[in-house]
Design an enzyme around this catalytic site. Structure first.
Site, short mmCIF file in Angstrom:
data_model
loop_
_atom_site.label_atom_id
_atom_site.label_comp_id
_atom_site.label_asym_id
_atom_site.label_seq_id
_atom_site.Cartn_x
_atom_site.Cartn_y
_atom_site.Cartn_z
N ASP A 135 0.86 -1.18 0.00
CA ASP A 135 0.00 0.00 0.00
C ASP A 135 0.90 1.24 0.00
O ASP A 135 1.89 1.29 0.75
CB ASP A 135 -0.87 0.00 1.27
N ASP B 77 -3.18 4.64 -2.23
CA ASP B 77 -4.27 5.16 -1.41
C ASP B 77 -4.72 6.55 -1.89
O ASP B 77 -3.88 7.44 -2.09
CB ASP B 77 -3.75 5.26 0.03
N GLU C 157 -6.25 3.94 -5.98
CA GLU C 157 -7.57 4.05 -5.37
C GLU C 157 -8.09 5.41 -5.83
O GLU C 157 -7.47 6.43 -5.54
CB GLU C 157 -7.48 3.98 -3.85
N HIS D 91 -11.21 -3.60 2.82
CA HIS D 91 -11.18 -3.24 4.24
C HIS D 91 -12.05 -2.02 4.56
O HIS D 91 -12.18 -1.66 5.73
CB HIS D 91 -9.73 -2.99 4.67
N ASP D 92 -12.58 -1.34 3.54
CA ASP D 92 -13.39 -0.14 3.77
C ASP D 92 -14.88 -0.39 3.58
O ASP D 92 -15.68 0.54 3.75
CB ASP D 92 -12.99 0.97 2.78
C1 NOJ Z 1 -8.51 4.83 1.87
C2 NOJ Z 1 -8.18 3.63 2.69
O1 NOJ Z 1 -8.55 2.47 2.02
C3 NOJ Z 1 -8.87 3.80 4.01
O2 NOJ Z 1 -8.82 2.64 4.80
C4 NOJ Z 1 -8.23 4.97 4.72
O3 NOJ Z 1 -8.94 5.23 5.90
C5 NOJ Z 1 -8.23 6.23 3.86
N1 NOJ Z 1 -7.90 5.98 2.48
C6 NOJ Z 1 -7.25 7.22 4.38
O4 NOJ Z 1 -5.94 6.78 4.15
#
Ligand code: NOJ
Length: 560
Positions: free
Chosen positions: A98, A200, A254, A329-330
């Site tokens: 990441d 990210d 992302e 994970h989100d």
């Molecule tokens: C996206 C990540 O996937 C998430 O888990 C994170 O909280 C935010 N970006 C901030 O880095």
């Protein structure tokens, strides 16, 4: 056909905190991943994406990095990391790390310096708004209790920008020194042998330095504004030229807020930026418009689900490349969100969704536990939640005297913690994840068949179906590279499509219904279709072009 390992590879995402604890802390670690490498290899996947393992005070579980070149103590040491990489290379597995460079932790040395004085050499590593200019124009923050992305600091009488928590100040990419630091650290990991980065919120890195009042068109919808920074593509191209192009690596950005019209600006090969990115159109499908954390009142529609995937497939048909995911994970667990996690439909819907990801064009990303059909935990009480997002939004709701019962009802479906419960390895007390109480509660359904050990020896298990379906993708390159054509476009129960490459043709049928269904597919003769895989029995129908599907059945046919 422009072949690449990162197009053909299947990705397995690991949230290290929740995967395997080997030190009895209740927190997963790198040795835990090492311990499970044979299991991962045995899934048939090719690439591991590891969520952040860098040094971090863990305000946002590793997405707040205080040292990019060191390993978080809770997870182990650099020696552990090197051992992991060596173990992966031995097994011919690739490692994608990441890369979190929109922001750092406020405990990063750069920020500790930056906040000291206005003339500190690190001042311009971050975005500061001097208080004498007045209150800065509204910027919204994901994880701020007050909802503001500007935090006032008395020491220098200025505000700093943080799109995420107050402990995640945004880096100033305008500063060439910042960019150089970032390219250097990327190089550091590539020299170690890592095979790529998941980047990210990479779409947020460029800011309009005038910090204008939010343009009218973006009011109530900040995310597309954040991802439209004026120099975004200059930076991505520069990053590509300075580091990426020197290595045979995979990049996946992302990219919240990036629309389909903008897609090729990121991944058109001629532009030399990224290989692929995650879009969030699907993740918005069951949410209120412009409210990423609020479940929509109306249930989502399969026709909309199809529309999103068909449109995103089409945009990369000639150029670029896509990515496919149903959870990470989100976001909540895929079977609970897009399938049906009731006892009756859990097996079929979990395997149907696997069939979907593995039969679409675009690199498929699976999230740990998805291979065994892990489900949402649906915590009832705020004290059970660990995620800064849920906790801070709860505080906001509390402060404004909102409805906390309603809030928790929403979190049961929406919370990120649904996806972060420990990996379910067996039926033992902590599911084989740890010998002590885990940092986040284990889902009790590990005692009811949702665990690796129980599924391992069972022929009809979600786990063994996953392995079989992975093999199907590998054996049929048409499923990777073939063109895609949507069938039954307006059907709300079955998702049907064909995949075609030269003279090879496949039909994919996916039922999203709790009922048995018979569908007519014009021009396709059932008798002539050769079954490749199915998660349920096949029942021939009387009519030649009718296909009968059991609830949540998935099947793939080869057509002659
Ligand atoms: C996206 C990540 O996937 C998430 O888990 C994170 O909280 C935010 N970006 C901030 O880095």
């Amino acid at each position: 056909m422009n072949r690449h390992w990162w197009k053909e590879g299947i990705v397995y995402q690991i949230y290290p905190r929740s995967f395997q604890d080997t030190t009895g802390t209740g927190i997963g670690d790198i040795q835990g991943v090492i311990k499970r490498l044979d299991y991962i290899k045995g899934l048939g996947v090719d690439i591991i994406w590891l969520n952040p393992v860098y040094e971090s005070p863990n305000d946002d579980n590793g997405y707040d990095i205080s040292d990019y070149r060191n390993i978080m103590q809770e997870f182990g040491t650099m020696a552990d990391f090197d051992e992991l990489l060596a173990g992966m290379k031995e097994r011919d597995l690739k490692l994608v790390m990441d890369l979190v460079v929109n922001h750092t932790s406020d405990e990063h040395q750069w920020f500790e310096e930056s906040r000291k004085s206005r003339d500190n050499p690190y001042r311009d590593y971050y975005h500061w708004w001097p208080a004498e200019k007045g209150i800065p124009p509204k910027r919204w923050s994901y994880f701020d209790v007050e909802g503001s992305a500007w935090k006032y600091e008395e020491i220098t009488d200025a505000y700093y920008l943080h799109y995420f928590s107050v402990k995640q100040p945004d880096l100033n990419w305008e500063n060439p020194e910042v960019r150089k630091e970032i390219y250097d650290l990327m190089q550091f990991w590539f020299e170690k042998g890592v095979d790529g980065f998941r980047m990210d919120v990479i779409s947020f890195i460029s800011k309009d330095m005038n910090f204008p009042e939010l343009p009218e068109s973006y009011k109530g919808k900040f995310i597309p504004f954040y991802s439209n920074g004026p120099k975004l593509h200059d930076y991505l191209h520069e990053m590509n030229q300075s580091v990426l192009k020197k290595y045979d690596v995979m990049t996946v950005g992302e990219a919240p807020g990036v629309s389909i019209e903008q897609a090729l600006e990121f991944v058109d090969e001629d532009r030399e930026e990224l290989n692929m990115f995650f879009h969030f159109d699907l993740m918005e499908l069951d949410r209120e418009a412009g409210e990423p954390f609020l479940m929509a009142k109306e249930p989502w529609k399969l026709t909309e689900f199809k529309k999103i995937h068909s449109a995103w497939d089409a945009v990369f048909a000639e150029k670029g490349w896509g990515s496919m995911f149903l959870n990470n994970h989100d976001f909540p667990r895929s079977v609970s969100r897009w399938g049906n996690d009731s006892r009756t439909h859990w097996y079929n819907s979990a395997t149907m969704l696997q069939t979907f990801l593995l039969s679409m064009r675009g690199t498929p990303f699976f999230y740990y536990g998805e291979e065994i059909g892990m489900t949402n935990i649906r915590f009832e009480n705020i004290s059970e939640y660990q995620d800064i997002n849920t906790i801070n939004r709860y505080k906001t709701e509390e402060q404004r005297g909102g409805n906390l019962v309603k809030f928790i009802e929403n979190e049961k479906d929406a919370s990120r913690d649904n996806a972060r419960t420990p990996m379910q390895w067996d039926t033992s007390e902590n599911a084989g994840f740890s010998e002590t109480k885990p940092w986040l509660k284990v889902n009790l359904n590990h005692q009811e068949g949702i665990n690796v050990a129980s599924q391992e020896g069972k022929k009809n298990s979600v786990l063994n179906y996953f392995r079989q379906m992975v093999q199907v993708r590998k054996d049929h390159p048409t499923l990777v590279y073939g063109s895609y054509q949507l069938l039954l476009q307006s059907d709300e129960e079955v998702y049907a499509y064909s995949r075609v490459l030269e003279n090879m043709r496949y039909l994919v049928l996916l039922s999203f219904s709790t009922k048995k269904k018979i569908k007519t597919i014009n021009e396709i003769v059932f008798e002539k279709a050769e079954l490749v895989i199915s998660n349920d029995e096949i029942y021939p129908t009387n009519q030649n072009n009718q296909f009968e599907l059991m609830p949540y059945q998935a099947c793939i046919y080869k057509l002659s």
